[in-house]
Structures are given as structure tokens and as C-alpha cells.
Design an enzyme around this catalytic site. Structure first.
Site, PDB file in Angstrom:
ATOM      1  N   ILE A 114       0.821  -1.222   0.000  1.00  0.00           N
ATOM      2  CA  ILE A 114       0.000   0.000   0.000  1.00  0.00           C
ATOM      3  C   ILE A 114       0.849   1.264   0.000  1.00  0.00           C
ATOM      4  CG2 ILE A 114      -2.026  -1.107   1.052  1.00  0.00           C
ATOM      5  CD1 ILE A 114      -1.188   0.068   3.737  1.00  0.00           C
ATOM      6  N   ASP A 115       2.147   1.121   0.258  1.00  0.00           N
ATOM      7  CA  ASP A 115       3.041   2.282   0.243  1.00  0.00           C
ATOM      8  C   ASP A 115       3.745   2.334  -1.111  1.00  0.00           C
ATOM      9  OD1 ASP A 115       4.876   4.264   0.651  1.00  0.00           O
ATOM     10  OD2 ASP A 115       5.819   3.353   2.401  1.00  0.00           O
ATOM     11  N   THR A 116       3.506   3.405  -1.849  1.00  0.00           N
ATOM     12  CA  THR A 116       4.063   3.499  -3.199  1.00  0.00           C
ATOM     13  C   THR A 116       5.409   4.247  -3.229  1.00  0.00           C
ATOM     14  OG1 THR A 116       2.903   5.557  -3.616  1.00  0.00           O
ATOM     15  CG2 THR A 116       1.773   3.524  -4.247  1.00  0.00           C
ATOM     16  N   SER A 117       5.930   4.648  -2.084  1.00  0.00           N
ATOM     17  CA  SER A 117       7.106   5.530  -2.105  1.00  0.00           C
ATOM     18  C   SER A 117       8.349   4.882  -2.715  1.00  0.00           C
ATOM     19  CB  SER A 117       7.412   6.074  -0.709  1.00  0.00           C
ATOM     20  OG  SER A 117       7.264   5.110   0.290  1.00  0.00           O
TER      21      SER A 117
END
Ligand SMILES: [Zn+2]
Lengths: 450, 235
Positions: free
Chosen positions: A358-361
Site C-alpha cells: 500500500i506504500d508506493t514511495s
């Protein structure tokens, strides 16, 4: 086998039969679930019958398992293995319950891909003969936390069996942690002279020496934090290799030709990371008594390898779909595209559902900038998080470019690209959606590995 | 065409860059190029000196607990120079672990206390068996701007009296899940839990920090109009 285990096995097998024969679903999770409910230790009876090998790590375990299965089948009639989606306790239980043994003379092998967090639970039940460690890269940090935490989870399983052999990627420094008393088999790369002195690029995880926390140097690097590392403050260094890639002969996006200990091998899949997977398969094969000739044979068999990439023809376009999920993997795909001698286009698709991470960084750690020196002619971005990728490529100086929020637009978009070669980089659910579109329009006929 | 140049220091960039923090420098460079300003980057790591007079922007990113403890051991040597940089209005962005380490101390998940450089007054407690994870939106009340990001932190940070939050939490958890604040502002220091990375997603903040850096280095140039002509990305 206890009466309870017997019943549990019966229920597990029965459920599988119904699912498989009547409903035509290959599910291994439900039978495992039901059987475990009746007897939580149902798997223990299999520990006595099989030579169990567990393959784990954040990247590469599916392809390593596929290749190793192929290698071991050169010698063993019975090699059971789990489908890639079933690498948790229940799926593995299901795999064991539904296995059949044909060769009564030779001990069968259970070669199992295991999720990092499930190693301890699975090992407890199946008493492995060997643990295979591929690598640990930053991946879905929202799930398990940190690379050291992930490795700790694996160590918990290995520590239960100090007699089991650890077959580890020696190029990955993290595997030198933990002071394991186990017998070891180390594999890695020795394809260039060990004369350089360099440090890892700045977005690399896991570069601290386990001895004094100094930053490791390398004689050479392959990718990520992997390579021939050494400490400049004490005598910590990469251990001697039992099996090594000694030469890279020819790398293309669809094939890799290389030497292991002076003998030439070829696999029909591109990417340096897949050579590591093949090398791991080689090490396991040799450990299990398969000869180098037999392994060469196994690698060159024509069966297509379903890895993280898949080739699809869309009219006159040669499309390669590659799964991306973390920066090390994405950088490997970028490096693979660089081995293409033809002009190409790239479409990058990003979703951020649970299965994607869920973290696209992490997309900011993928080196899209380095594609400027290649045959790249056009780029496009898409998926639910198309804006993240759009800005990523814009800030990598690819300028304004087409965006496709709705993946239904991708197939028509492919047809308008200026090049014959097209690479589509997609996160997990984006890849599933794209495949569904390609299937519906008749460009692909089966599921990945179906 | 670059007549102007900004020097950025990426503090422990080889150890503390676990969440795409480098994107913050990519964003700054992307906007600076549009007005003819070069941006270079130097990693200042274990055992290196930090010269407070050279740099125009400092990025201090987040890392894993293990790396963070190694960094905390090295920081006291650099603390006076970093304090000088901060007190002379040097633009500074601390993300996650870098934000925590600017303050008094923080507690790891297992309760181990790790001292920060102590230049700023905030401190960070732990929260056993919980993390603040997810998309976050905050409102910067001073500049009336909204910022978007992704937070993922175990630590709960509490600001001192001389610090103000970067924004008020609209959606998400923020510094500690209690007081409704996210991040910190002290002089030209910005702290945040946004992994985002914050400057790639929030172009207005990137431009604001770029302007601070340029006005500090080249006070004779009128940067206001040049920067106003840039279109900031925001998503
Ligand atoms: Zn964080």
C-alpha cells in the site's frame, strides 16, 4: 500416523478431490484448512516420509522453486512442490495432503516455497533437511517491518534444526548474521576479478558489517546490496563459494547464457536476478546428488519458465509483462530492458492494494533516470496510482506522456506505440487486471502457470 | 545556463533512505532546473564532517531501527555543526527517523532509549504492538495548503513549546495520534512522518523550501517571481 492425523488426512484429501475433480479448482488452501482444524499436527507424519527442502527469501523464491523442481526431477521420480500462491502454512499443508508417491525405492522430495513469516511454523512440522535462502530485499514493509526483522523470522525456523544444511546466497551480506551452527553451502558470483573497491549506491539497504557496523566495501557488485563484500576495518568478508557463476556470456531480455564453475548453462529467461535463481537451483541440485550434466539438461528443456515476466503478442507488438513490487526488483527489470538491442516502449502500471503493497514511495528508489541512455522511444503510465508514476517519470525527465487510469485503455494503447517491442511493468493487481483484459480480447489463453 | 547552484547534504543517505526519501532531492532538483538552478547532492555519512557553511538544503531520511542506532552513535560528533546550520536558518527536511533524531530522544519498539542530537525540543515515545500506517492528509494552517502523503511509524512524537506542527491532521494519525498535529516547523527546519516522499507529492512545499534556500544563498536576486512561474505537482 495417529487416528486423528489419519482422519485429518482423509478429510484433506477428500476436500481436494471434490474441489479438483468436481469443481475443477486447483485449490490447496481449503483442504489444508479443514485438515489442520481436525489435527493441527497433521503434517508431522510427512516429515518422516519426505526429504523436505524449504526455499525462502523476499525475491526469487517462486522461480528458484520452479527451476529446482526441474533439476531434482532429473534424478527423483517424486518431487512434490507447492503452487506459488500457496506458500503459507495452510497451502503447504494442502500440498502435502494431496501428494502421491510413485517411486517406492527412493525417498521422495518435498520442495516447498515458504513465505518468510511461515518458515518457523512449517519447519516445526516438516523437519527440513535443508533451508535455501535467496535474498532479503525491502518489500512490503507495511507487512513485516524491516529486513532484519524478516531475517529474524527465518532464523527462528532454522535454529530449530541445527543439523539442517543452509544453502545460502553468499553475495547477500545479511545471511552472514545469526552465527548459525548449521552446515552451509554458499553460492554467489565470481564473474569478474575481485580487484575493485567500491561502496553500494546510496539507496541500498543492508550494507552494514555484522561485526562492527562499519559500511561494507565491495570488490564488485551484481545488484542491490549483493556482491563480493569485505570490511575495511576488520577481516569480515564474503565466505568462500561452493558454487559460483564464473562468466556471463550473453544476456538478453528473454535468455541468459552463463558459466557455473566453468560449465556453460542457458535459461530461457532474462534478468540477472534469474541467474541467481538458477544458481540456487544448481546448488540445491548438487547438494541432492544431481550431476552438473543433468542440471544443464534440466535448464535447457524447452518448457517455458513462468517467472515474473511473460511474453504476449498483441497484433504485431511483442509485449513483455513484468511484475514489479520493490525497488531492487524494478531496477533489475530496468537493467533487463537495457540489454534489448531493439528500440522499445515502456508502460508502467501502479496499483496500491494490499497485494501490491500500500506504500508506493519505493518508486522513487527505482532508477528510471538510467533508461535515458537506452533504446527507449515512448513511455506511458497507468493504474489506480497513475499520478504517482506520472510525476515519477516526469521528474525523471521523460516529460508529459499519456496516462491510463483505466486499464481497459492499455490494450488499445499498446497498438499505437511507435515500437515493436513493448515492456509493461506492473504491480501485482495491475498485472492481474491487465491479463484479464488481454485474455478477454483473445491475446492470452491461460493463466500464469495454469 | 545554470548561473546558480545549490548544495544539498543527504545525511547518512547510504544508511537512512529506506522509504524513497531521495525523491525529495529529485523534486527539488526538478523544480530548480526550471529556473536555471543546479542542485548537487553529497552524502554525509559515518565519520564524515558536516560543514554548516557549505550547504543550502539538508535531507535526513528515515531508516530501519538497526541503522538508526548506528547513526545515533555517530551523530554527537556532528551535532554542534548541525545546530549551527539550523540556527543560521538553514533549510532542513527530516523525515521519520531523521525527524525523530533531530529531537531529544526516541524509544525503539522494544523500549531501548536512543538519544537524538538534542538540537530541537521534541521527543518520541513508542507504542507497543501498533504502527500508524496509511494515507494521510494534513492542512498547513499558516500557508492554507493541504499536503498528501503516506505515514508508517511506530514512534509517537510530541513537540516542544518552541515548535509548531507542519499541519493539522485531516485524515490519518500524525505525530502521535493524540494532539492532531503532523510534523514540525522550527525556523527553516521541517520534520514529517510522510514517506510520500513529501516534496514529490506536495509541490507547493517543495517550492517554498526551494525559495528559502535560494534567498538565503543568493539574497540579491528576486526569486519570488521566478518561483511563482513554476507549476507545482500535487497529488
Ligand atoms: Zn517511517
Amino acid at each position: 500416523m495417529s487416528l486423528k492425523s489419519g482422519l485429518a488426512t482423509l478429510v484433506g484429501k477428500g476436500t481436494y478431490a471434490v474441489l479438483h475433480d468436481v469443481l475443477h479448482r486447483g485449490g490447496t488452501s481449503l483442504p489444508g484448512k479443514l485438515a489442520t482444524k481436525i489435527d493441527p499436527n497433521v503434517m508431522q507424519s510427512y516429515a518422516e516420509k519426505y526429504d523436505v527442502i524449504l526455499i525462502t527469501g523476499t525475491n526469487g523464491k517462486t522461480l528458484t522453486t520452479t527451476l529446482t523442481t526441474r533439476v531434482l526431477r532429473e534424478k527423483y521420480a517424486d518431487v512434490i512442490t507447492n503452487p506459488s500462491g500457496s506458500n503459507m502454512m495452510q497451502g503447504i499443508t494442502g500440498t502435502m495432503l494431496t501428494s502421491k508417491v510413485t517411486d517406492k525405492q527412493r525417498r521422495p522430495v518435498a520442495l516447498l516455497e515458504v513465505d518468510e513469516a511461515n518458515v518457523e511454523a512449517v519447519a516445526k512440522q516438516l523437519k527440513p533437511k535443508a533451508f535455501v535462502l535467496t535474498n532479503i530485499f525491502r518489500d512490503q514493509m507495511d507487512r513485516y517491518g524491516e529486513i532484519y526483522t524478516t531475517y529474524e523470522k527465518i532464523l527462528k525456523g532454522i535454529r530449530l534444526f541445527p543439523e539442517a544444511t543452509v544453502i545460502a546466497n553468499a553475495d547477500s551480506p545479511i545471511f552472514m548474521r545469526g552465527n548459525l551452527p548449521n552446515p552451509k553451502v554458499y553460492y554467489g558470483f565470481n564473474h569478474v576479478p575481485a580487484t575493485g573497491d567500491m561502496k553500494a549506491p546510496h539507496n541500498t539497504d543492508g550494507v552494514l558489517s555484522p561485526t562492527d557496523h562499519s559500511i561494507l566495501h565491495y570488490h564488485f557488485m551484481t545488484f542491490g546490496n549483493q556482491g563480493d563484500y569485505f570490511s575495511v576495518t576488520d577481516d569480515f568478508k564474503r565466505p568462500a563459494l561452493d558454487y559460483a557463476v564464473t562468466k556471463l556470456n550473453k544476456l538478453t531480455p528473454i535468455s541468459s547464457n552463463f558459466d557455473i564453475d566453468g560449465k556453460t548453462f542457458q535459461i530461457e529467461i532474462g534478468g540477472m536476478y534469474n541467474i541467481y535463481n538458477a544458481l540456487a537451483a544448481y546448488a540445491v541440485g548438487r547438494f541432492m546428488g544431481v550431476s552438473a550434466d543433468q542440471i544443464q539438461q534440466a535448464f535447457s528443456s524447452n518448457a517455458q519458465i513462468f517467472g515474473r515476466q511473460e511474453a504476449v503478442k498483441v497484433d504485431d507488438k511483442e509485449v513483455t509483462i513484468v511484475l514489479i513490487k520493490n525497488p531492487v526488483g524494478a531496477n533489475q527489470v530496468i537493467d533487463m530492458m537495457k540489454t534489448d538491442d531493439q528500440p522499445f516502449s515502456m508502460i508502467a502500471l501502479l496499483n496500491a492494494n494490499y497485494a501490491d503493497g500500500i506504500d508506493t514511495s519505493w518508486i522513487w528508489d527505482a532508477d528510471f533516470e538510467s533508461l535515458h541512455d537506452t533504446g527507449i522511444q515512448a513511455v506511458a503510465t497507468g493504474g489506480e496510482r497513475y499520478k504517482d508514476l506520472y510525476v515519477r517519470l516526469k521528474m525523471a525527465n521523460f516529460g508529459d506522456h499519456p496516462v491510463y487510469q483505466d486499464l481497459k485503455q492499455i490494450v488499445p494503447a499498446i497498438k499505437t506505440l511507435p515500437t515493436k517491442r513493448v515492456y509493461i511493468l506492473a504491480t501485482y493487481t495491475a498485472m492481474l487486471q491487465l491479463r484479464a483484459e488481454l485474455k478477454q480480447q483473445g491475446y492470452i489463453h491461460t493463466g500464469m502457470g495454469e | 545556463m545554470a548561473d546558480y547552484k545549490l548544495h544539498t547534504a543527504h545525511l547518512y543517505g547510504d544508511l537512512m533512505n529506506t522509504y524513497g526519501d531521495f525523491g525529495n532531492i529529485v523534486a527539488l532538483r526538478y523544480y530548480a532546473h526550471q529556473i536555471g538552478v543546479e542542485v548537487d547532492e553529497k552524502i554525509i555519512s559515518l565519520g564524515d564532517d558536516f560543514d554548516p557553511t557549505i550547504y543550502d538544503f539538508v535531507l535526513f531520511g528515515g531508516g530501519q531501527d538497526y541503522e538508526q542506532m548506528i547513526v545515533a552513535d555517530d551523530l554527537p560528533d556532528k551535532a554542534p555543526a548541525l545546530k549551527q546550520y539550523i540556527e543560521t536558518d538553514g533549510p532542513f527536511l527530516g523525515v521519520c527517523g531523521g525527524f525523530q533524531l533531530l529531537g531529544q530522544y526516541f524509544l525503539l519498539a522494544d523500549g531501548t532509549r536512543v538519544n537524538g542530537i538534542g538540537t530541537l525540543s521534541h521527543y518520541t515515545l513508542n507504542q507497543p504492538d501498533n504502527r500508524f500506517i496509511g494515507n494521510i492528509t494534513i492542512h498547513d494552517e499558516v500557508n492554507d495548503l493541504e499536503y498528501h502523503g503516506f505515514e508508517n511509524h511506530q514512534g509517537r512524537t510530541f513537540l516542544g513549546d518552541d515548535e509548531r506542527p507542519l499541519g493539522k491532521v485531516v485524515k490519518g494519525n500524525g505525530n502521535n495520534g493524540e494532539d492532531g498535529g503532523e510534523g514540525l516547523v522550527y525556523r527553516n527546519v521541517y520534520g514529517t512522518y510522510f514517506h510520500g516522499p513529501i516534496l514529490t507529492r506536495n509541490g507547493n512545499l517543495a517550492l517554498h523550501i526551494l525559495q528559502l534556500a535560494l534567498e538565503r544563498r543568493y539574497p540579491d536576486v528576486d526569486w519570488q517571481d521566478k518561483i511563482a512561474a513554476i507549476t507545482p505537482e500535487f497529488f
